[in-house]
Design a protein around this motif. Structure first.
Motif, PDB file in Angstrom:
ATOM      1  N   TYR A   1       0.956 -17.823  -0.611  1.00  0.00           N
ATOM      2  CA  TYR A   1       1.959 -18.884  -0.794  1.00  0.00           C
ATOM      3  C   TYR A   1       2.773 -18.622  -2.058  1.00  0.00           C
ATOM      4  CZ  TYR A   1       3.874 -23.424  -2.129  1.00  0.00           C
ATOM      5  OH  TYR A   1       4.713 -24.425  -2.530  1.00  0.00           O
ATOM      6  N   LEU A   2       2.084 -18.342  -3.150  1.00  0.00           N
ATOM      7  CA  LEU A   2       2.756 -18.110  -4.425  1.00  0.00           C
ATOM      8  C   LEU A   2       3.597 -16.839  -4.392  1.00  0.00           C
ATOM      9  CD1 LEU A   2      -0.142 -19.036  -6.883  1.00  0.00           C
ATOM     10  CD2 LEU A   2       1.896 -20.394  -6.418  1.00  0.00           C
ATOM     11  N   ARG A   3       3.076 -15.803  -3.722  1.00  0.00           N
ATOM     12  CA  ARG A   3       3.772 -14.520  -3.705  1.00  0.00           C
ATOM     13  C   ARG A   3       4.994 -14.511  -2.785  1.00  0.00           C
ATOM     14  NH1 ARG A   3       4.466 -10.540  -5.437  1.00  0.00           N
ATOM     15  NH2 ARG A   3       3.363  -8.834  -4.448  1.00  0.00           N
ATOM     16  N   PHE A   4       4.820 -15.007  -1.555  1.00  0.00           N
ATOM     17  CA  PHE A   4       5.871 -14.816  -0.562  1.00  0.00           C
ATOM     18  C   PHE A   4       6.717 -16.054  -0.281  1.00  0.00           C
ATOM     19  CE2 PHE A   4       2.545 -11.656   0.394  1.00  0.00           C
ATOM     20  CZ  PHE A   4       3.294 -10.514   0.184  1.00  0.00           C
ATOM     21  N   LEU A   5       6.243 -17.231  -0.647  1.00  0.00           N
ATOM     22  CA  LEU A   5       7.076 -18.427  -0.469  1.00  0.00           C
ATOM     23  C   LEU A   5       7.776 -18.777  -1.765  1.00  0.00           C
ATOM     24  CD1 LEU A   5       8.066 -20.612   1.395  1.00  0.00           C
ATOM     25  CD2 LEU A   5       6.090 -21.999   0.790  1.00  0.00           C
ATOM     26  N   GLN A   6       7.028 -18.723  -2.876  1.00  0.00           N
ATOM     27  CA  GLN A   6       7.635 -19.044  -4.160  1.00  0.00           C
ATOM     28  C   GLN A   6       8.202 -17.817  -4.859  1.00  0.00           C
ATOM     29  OE1 GLN A   6       5.215 -21.500  -6.693  1.00  0.00           O
ATOM     30  NE2 GLN A   6       5.578 -23.280  -5.401  1.00  0.00           N
ATOM     31  N   GLY A   7       7.891 -16.626  -4.330  1.00  0.00           N
ATOM     32  CA  GLY A   7       8.503 -15.407  -4.862  1.00  0.00           C
ATOM     33  C   GLY A   7       7.990 -14.960  -6.215  1.00  0.00           C
ATOM     34  N   LYS A   8       6.769 -15.327  -6.573  1.00  0.00           N
ATOM     35  CA  LYS A   8       6.236 -14.965  -7.873  1.00  0.00           C
ATOM     36  C   LYS A   8       5.670 -13.546  -7.852  1.00  0.00           C
ATOM     37  CE  LYS A   8       5.231 -19.667  -9.421  1.00  0.00           C
ATOM     38  NZ  LYS A   8       4.258 -20.572 -10.064  1.00  0.00           N
ATOM     39  N   THR A   9       5.652 -12.904  -9.026  1.00  0.00           N
ATOM     40  CA  THR A   9       5.074 -11.569  -9.134  1.00  0.00           C
ATOM     41  C   THR A   9       3.559 -11.685  -9.175  1.00  0.00           C
ATOM     42  OG1 THR A   9       5.044 -11.564 -11.554  1.00  0.00           O
ATOM     43  CG2 THR A   9       7.075 -10.837 -10.483  1.00  0.00           C
ATOM     44  N   GLN A  10       2.898 -10.540  -9.001  1.00  0.00           N
ATOM     45  CA  GLN A  10       1.430 -10.546  -9.057  1.00  0.00           C
ATOM     46  C   GLN A  10       0.933 -10.971 -10.439  1.00  0.00           C
ATOM     47  OE1 GLN A  10       0.045  -6.695  -7.759  1.00  0.00           O
ATOM     48  NE2 GLN A  10       0.331  -7.192  -5.594  1.00  0.00           N
ATOM     49  N   VAL A  11       1.659 -10.593 -11.482  1.00  0.00           N
ATOM     50  CA  VAL A  11       1.273 -10.984 -12.841  1.00  0.00           C
ATOM     51  C   VAL A  11       1.377 -12.502 -13.005  1.00  0.00           C
ATOM     52  CG1 VAL A  11       1.869 -10.807 -15.286  1.00  0.00           C
ATOM     53  CG2 VAL A  11       1.912  -8.763 -13.846  1.00  0.00           C
TER      54      VAL A  11
ATOM     55  N   ARG B   1      -5.610  -6.813  -4.953  1.00  0.00           N
ATOM     56  CA  ARG B   1      -6.663  -6.513  -3.983  1.00  0.00           C
ATOM     57  C   ARG B   1      -6.796  -7.628  -2.946  1.00  0.00           C
ATOM     58  NH1 ARG B   1     -10.033  -5.341  -7.385  1.00  0.00           N
ATOM     59  NH2 ARG B   1     -11.216  -7.272  -7.608  1.00  0.00           N
ATOM     60  N   LEU B   2      -6.778  -8.889  -3.406  1.00  0.00           N
ATOM     61  CA  LEU B   2      -6.913 -10.026  -2.484  1.00  0.00           C
ATOM     62  C   LEU B   2      -5.707 -10.131  -1.569  1.00  0.00           C
ATOM     63  CD1 LEU B   2      -8.386 -12.666  -4.966  1.00  0.00           C
ATOM     64  CD2 LEU B   2      -9.541 -11.750  -2.950  1.00  0.00           C
ATOM     65  N   GLU B   3      -4.532  -9.856  -2.113  1.00  0.00           N
ATOM     66  CA  GLU B   3      -3.303  -9.918  -1.318  1.00  0.00           C
ATOM     67  C   GLU B   3      -3.335  -8.886  -0.188  1.00  0.00           C
ATOM     68  OE1 GLU B   3       1.185  -8.431  -2.037  1.00  0.00           O
ATOM     69  OE2 GLU B   3       0.401  -9.797  -3.559  1.00  0.00           O
ATOM     70  N   LYS B   4      -3.686  -7.644  -0.538  1.00  0.00           N
ATOM     71  CA  LYS B   4      -3.737  -6.585   0.469  1.00  0.00           C
ATOM     72  C   LYS B   4      -4.833  -6.845   1.497  1.00  0.00           C
ATOM     73  CE  LYS B   4      -1.782  -2.972  -2.484  1.00  0.00           C
ATOM     74  NZ  LYS B   4      -2.019  -1.701  -3.200  1.00  0.00           N
ATOM     75  N   SER B   5      -5.947  -7.399   1.029  1.00  0.00           N
ATOM     76  CA  SER B   5      -7.041  -7.716   1.945  1.00  0.00           C
ATOM     77  C   SER B   5      -6.618  -8.806   2.930  1.00  0.00           C
ATOM     78  CB  SER B   5      -8.258  -8.191   1.147  1.00  0.00           C
ATOM     79  OG  SER B   5      -9.288  -8.645   2.010  1.00  0.00           O
ATOM     80  N   ALA B   6      -5.909  -9.828   2.422  1.00  0.00           N
ATOM     81  CA  ALA B   6      -5.450 -10.912   3.284  1.00  0.00           C
ATOM     82  C   ALA B   6      -4.477 -10.414   4.340  1.00  0.00           C
ATOM     83  CB  ALA B   6      -4.812 -12.020   2.435  1.00  0.00           C
ATOM     84  N   ILE B   7      -3.527  -9.560   3.911  1.00  0.00           N
ATOM     85  CA  ILE B   7      -2.544  -9.018   4.850  1.00  0.00           C
ATOM     86  C   ILE B   7      -3.236  -8.154   5.907  1.00  0.00           C
ATOM     87  CG2 ILE B   7      -0.588  -7.427   5.053  1.00  0.00           C
ATOM     88  CD1 ILE B   7       0.322  -8.412   2.302  1.00  0.00           C
ATOM     89  N   LYS B   8      -4.233  -7.376   5.465  1.00  0.00           N
ATOM     90  CA  LYS B   8      -4.970  -6.532   6.407  1.00  0.00           C
ATOM     91  C   LYS B   8      -5.717  -7.377   7.425  1.00  0.00           C
ATOM     92  CE  LYS B   8      -8.421  -2.816   6.559  1.00  0.00           C
ATOM     93  NZ  LYS B   8      -9.332  -1.953   5.739  1.00  0.00           N
ATOM     94  N   ARG B   9      -6.327  -8.491   6.974  1.00  0.00           N
ATOM     95  CA  ARG B   9      -7.056  -9.372   7.891  1.00  0.00           C
ATOM     96  C   ARG B   9      -6.117 -10.031   8.886  1.00  0.00           C
ATOM     97  NH1 ARG B   9     -10.540 -13.345   4.396  1.00  0.00           N
ATOM     98  NH2 ARG B   9     -10.855 -14.257   6.478  1.00  0.00           N
ATOM     99  N   ILE B  10      -4.942 -10.417   8.411  1.00  0.00           N
ATOM    100  CA  ILE B  10      -3.954 -11.029   9.300  1.00  0.00           C
ATOM    101  C   ILE B  10      -3.538 -10.033  10.368  1.00  0.00           C
ATOM    102  CG2 ILE B  10      -1.585 -11.889   9.442  1.00  0.00           C
ATOM    103  CD1 ILE B  10      -2.025 -13.118   6.656  1.00  0.00           C
ATOM    104  N   LYS B  11      -3.236  -8.797   9.957  1.00  0.00           N
ATOM    105  CA  LYS B  11      -2.795  -7.773  10.900  1.00  0.00           C
ATOM    106  C   LYS B  11      -3.860  -7.434  11.917  1.00  0.00           C
ATOM    107  CE  LYS B  11      -0.701  -4.189   9.116  1.00  0.00           C
ATOM    108  NZ  LYS B  11      -0.423  -3.077   8.161  1.00  0.00           N
TER     109      LYS B  11
END
Length: 257
Positions: free
Chosen positions: A219-229, A244-254
């Motif tokens: 939500y924070l990364r792709f809706l609000q456009g915030k950086t990982q930092v 790591r959590l972001e990539k894991s979530a995207i992998k699980r979705i795919k």
């Protein structure tokens, strides 16, 4: 995109300013409250680089760059007119699909590729519904929502919209954060049948299976456009953990769609 001294529609792109999100919101408030022309002009000028970044996707097709730029600015102005300050959405996040939609509408109307009247009518209907839902919800609707809005099957809506859209490279970047780039090819599966292709367009159920922290990061990364930092600082973990959590979530979705 390199912003050297290039003049488009009489504007020197090397001199364009970039506003911070806080400045954009302040100008939007001023426009809504006072109708200030100077605030509107400043907000438009402060987002012209965003317009330039969007029109890059539509160059190389024989279209005049000045025309594309001016059409993109029309989309920007529509975004300014319709942006809802009460929604927790970054202005640029809302702005990009509005600019893209304006450019697609132009290219669609002047396309040399012939599409059947019934498909074109359904596509127009879907686009109108999409814009209506965007104004209502201040976010880009998914295919399911558009189909429900116009009372059509999701598959028919997908086919209609695809019939008037332009092909893009599998290696076109759809998101970039420092060295962490995501490309179109990263978001599709390796199966080519229509059923799997359509399933890729609806990930709502897959997201529901994620943990709260993973959902919050997306939500924070792709809706609000915030950086990982920025996300790391907000939720109290390291940038490496966020990545790591972001990539894991995207992998699980795919893997679940």
């Amino acid at each position: 995109m390199a912003y050297n001294k290039v003049v488009i529609s009489g504007i020197n792109t090397s001199e364009l300013i970039v506003l911070k999100e806080e400045e954009k919101i302040q100008l939007l408030k001023e426009i809504k409250e006072t109708g200030s022309k100077s605030a509107r002009d400043k907000l438009i000028n402060g987002n012209l680089r965003l317009v330039l970044s969007v029109i890059q996707r539509f160059t190389g097709r024989g279209e005049d760059i000045d025309d594309l730029f001016q059409i993109g600015v029309v989309g920007l102005i529509k975004a300014i007119n319709n942006f809802d300050l009460t929604k927790e959405v970054r202005f640029s996040t809302y702005c990009v699909p509005m600019i893209t939609g304006e450019l697609r509408r132009h290219l669609r109307d002047y396309s040399q590729i012939k599409v059947s009247r019934s498909l074109r009518d359904l596509a127009y209907k879907a686009i109108q519904a999409k814009e209506k839902l965007m104004l209502k919800n201040q976010r880009e609707p998914n295919i399911e929502e558009i189909a429900n809005e116009i009372g059509e099957k999701r598959a028919d809506v997908v086919i209609a919209l695809e019939s008037i859209s332009d092909p893009i490279s599998l290696y076109e970047p759809v998101f970039s954060d420092s060295d962490d780039n995501m490309y179109v090819i990263d978001q599709i599966g390796d199966k080519n049948n229509v059923e799997n292709w359509l399933d890729e367009l609806s990930i709502r159920d897959a997201i529901k299976q994620l943990g709260e922290r993973e959902k919050n990061i997306l939500y924070l990364r792709f809706l609000q456009g915030k950086t990982q930092v920025e996300v790391a600082n907000e939720i109290g973990i390291s940038q490496a953990q966020v990545s790591r959590l972001e990539k894991s979530a995207i992998k699980r979705i795919k893997s679940s769609i």
